[in-house]
Write a protein that holds these residues in place. Structure first.
Motif, short mmCIF file in Angstrom:
data_model
loop_
_atom_site.label_atom_id
_atom_site.label_comp_id
_atom_site.label_asym_id
_atom_site.label_seq_id
_atom_site.Cartn_x
_atom_site.Cartn_y
_atom_site.Cartn_z
N ALA A 25 44.67 33.82 57.08
CA ALA A 25 45.64 34.87 57.39
C ALA A 25 44.99 36.17 57.85
CB ALA A 25 46.52 35.14 56.17
N ALA A 26 43.86 36.52 57.24
CA ALA A 26 43.30 37.85 57.49
C ALA A 26 41.84 37.85 57.91
CB ALA A 26 43.47 38.71 56.23
N GLY A 27 41.23 36.66 58.04
CA GLY A 27 39.83 36.60 58.45
C GLY A 27 38.91 36.54 57.25
N ILE A 28 37.76 35.95 57.45
CA ILE A 28 36.80 35.76 56.36
C ILE A 28 36.28 37.11 55.84
CG2 ILE A 28 34.72 35.59 57.78
CD1 ILE A 28 35.63 33.24 54.85
N GLN A 29 36.27 38.13 56.71
CA GLN A 29 35.77 39.44 56.28
C GLN A 29 36.65 40.05 55.21
OE1 GLN A 29 36.46 38.58 59.40
NE2 GLN A 29 34.57 38.67 60.60
N SER A 30 37.92 39.64 55.16
CA SER A 30 38.85 40.20 54.20
C SER A 30 38.72 39.56 52.82
CB SER A 30 40.29 40.02 54.68
OG SER A 30 40.65 38.65 54.64
N LEU A 31 37.96 38.48 52.75
CA LEU A 31 37.89 37.72 51.50
C LEU A 31 36.97 38.39 50.50
CD1 LEU A 31 38.69 35.08 50.01
CD2 LEU A 31 36.62 34.05 50.99
N SER A 32 37.50 38.71 49.35
CA SER A 32 36.70 39.21 48.24
C SER A 32 37.27 38.62 46.97
CB SER A 32 36.74 40.74 48.17
OG SER A 32 38.04 41.18 47.79
N MET A 33 36.48 38.61 45.93
CA MET A 33 36.96 38.07 44.66
C MET A 33 38.14 38.90 44.16
SD MET A 33 35.04 35.45 44.30
CE MET A 33 34.61 34.72 42.71
N ARG A 34 38.11 40.19 44.43
CA ARG A 34 39.20 41.06 43.98
C ARG A 34 40.50 40.73 44.73
NH1 ARG A 34 39.40 45.56 41.11
NH2 ARG A 34 37.12 45.68 41.08
N ASN A 35 40.40 40.61 46.06
CA ASN A 35 41.60 40.28 46.85
C ASN A 35 42.15 38.91 46.49
OD1 ASN A 35 41.37 42.69 48.19
ND2 ASN A 35 40.50 41.83 50.06
N LEU A 36 41.25 37.97 46.27
CA LEU A 36 41.67 36.62 45.92
C LEU A 36 42.37 36.61 44.56
CD1 LEU A 36 41.71 33.61 46.53
CD2 LEU A 36 39.37 33.46 45.63
N VAL A 43 43.16 38.38 36.87
CA VAL A 43 42.08 39.36 36.92
C VAL A 43 40.86 38.70 37.56
CG1 VAL A 43 42.91 40.63 34.91
CG2 VAL A 43 41.27 38.77 34.60
N PRO A 44 40.03 39.47 38.25
CA PRO A 44 38.88 38.87 38.94
C PRO A 44 37.99 38.03 38.04
CG PRO A 44 39.19 41.11 39.71
CD PRO A 44 40.17 40.92 38.58
N MET A 45 37.80 38.44 36.80
CA MET A 45 36.91 37.69 35.91
C MET A 45 37.40 36.27 35.67
SD MET A 45 34.23 39.32 35.30
CE MET A 45 33.61 38.19 34.04
N ALA A 46 38.71 36.04 35.81
CA ALA A 46 39.24 34.69 35.59
C ALA A 46 38.71 33.71 36.62
CB ALA A 46 40.77 34.72 35.63
N LEU A 47 38.38 34.22 37.82
CA LEU A 47 37.88 33.33 38.87
C LEU A 47 36.51 32.77 38.53
CD1 LEU A 47 38.81 35.44 42.04
CD2 LEU A 47 40.16 33.65 40.94
N TYR A 48 35.71 33.58 37.83
CA TYR A 48 34.33 33.19 37.58
C TYR A 48 34.19 32.05 36.58
CZ TYR A 48 33.05 37.29 40.30
OH TYR A 48 32.91 38.21 41.32
N LYS A 49 35.27 31.68 35.95
CA LYS A 49 35.25 30.49 35.10
C LYS A 49 35.23 29.21 35.93
CE LYS A 49 37.84 32.71 31.33
NZ LYS A 49 39.09 32.68 30.52
N HIS A 50 35.59 29.35 37.21
CA HIS A 50 35.71 28.18 38.09
C HIS A 50 34.74 28.20 39.26
CE1 HIS A 50 39.45 27.06 35.99
NE2 HIS A 50 39.72 28.37 35.99
N VAL A 51 34.37 29.40 39.74
CA VAL A 51 33.37 29.54 40.80
C VAL A 51 32.38 30.61 40.36
CG1 VAL A 51 34.75 28.70 42.74
CG2 VAL A 51 34.95 31.09 42.06
N ALA A 52 31.11 30.31 40.47
CA ALA A 52 30.09 31.20 39.92
C ALA A 52 29.97 32.51 40.69
CB ALA A 52 28.74 30.48 39.89
N ASN A 53 30.17 32.45 42.00
CA ASN A 53 29.99 33.63 42.84
C ASN A 53 30.64 33.38 44.20
OD1 ASN A 53 28.07 32.00 44.28
ND2 ASN A 53 26.56 32.55 42.71
#
Length: 235
Positions: A25-36, A43-53
């Protein structure tokens, strides 16, 4: 009595597919853990339980989209099977314009990319290719195996895009440049195609891709029929 809210569980697959949708939708440059995380309502920390970085996230996204490439057709003609799969890869990249540069950016191929490439070699071997010829074929095909090519004249790729969007009509080179490079000027203005082209007039990226693909496949077919080996190639 209070109602119990049922949230969709956060899984690795859900995260990866949401990341793909965000990049689409917005391009790879727009992708951040916060936006996702915001898109997923966590919360962003919830993502790190599934993807390390973010690197692991990008690898996973590549695997998701490469998984969309059609499996080999049930056909004994290797050339037909290879062509269909490469054009399926091409369509995948048109759905996900960020994916070509993402694939190029990785230091190592992801598991899905390796699986896809391995299956393409398997098709060649089943079609009667020696391991030697299959090796050189994969080199010759290069990134075209994954549905894209590194275009010499595509400014959008140099700007960090994929070059799969609709092409602009050809424009004349500045006179001083055309005078210095007359042959380039000539072919630049010869790049128009039929009005019915899938991507319109101008330098038709899809046409050029298929033109080069068919040239390669025809040449590869001749080598295979001739029993070509690298040991007997011209020096």
């Amino acid at each position: 009595m209070a109602q119990t809210l049922h949230r969709t569980p956060l899984t690795r697959d859900r995260i990866l597919r949401a990341a793909v949708a965000l990049a689409d939708a917005a391009g790879i440059q727009s992708l951040s853990m916060r936006n996702l995380a915001q898109d997923l309502g966590v919360v962003p920390m919830a993502l790190y339980k599934h993807v390390a970085n973010k690197d692991e996230l990008l690898d996973g996204m590549i695997d998701v989209v490469v998984g969309e490439i059609d499996p080999p057709a049930q056909d004994t003609d290797w050339k037909h099977v290879v062509r269909l799969r490469i054009l399926s890869a091409r369509q995948m990249l048109r759905r996900h314009p960020w994916a070509a540069l993402a694939i190029e950016s990785r230091n190592m191929a992801t598991l899905a990319v390796l699986d896809y490439l391995d299956s393409m070699v398997a098709t060649l071997r089943a079609g009667g290719f020696s391991a030697d010829l299959a090796h050189h074929v994969m080199h010759a095909m290069g990134s075209r195996i994954l549905g894209f090519s590194q275009e010499l004249f595509d400014a959008s790729r140099r700007a960090g895009q994929t070059g799969t969007a609709e092409a602009d009509p050809p424009t004349a080179m500045p006179p001083e440049i055309a005078a210095r490079f007359p042959h380039l000027a000539e072919i630049a203005m010869a790049a128009s195609h039929d009005d019915a082209s899938v991507v319109g007039q101008g330098c038709d990226d899809q046409f050029e891709f298929e033109f080069a693909l068919d040239l390669l496949l025809d040449g590869i077919e001749r080598l295979q029929q001739q029993g070509w080996t690298s040991a007997h190639r011209p020096r």
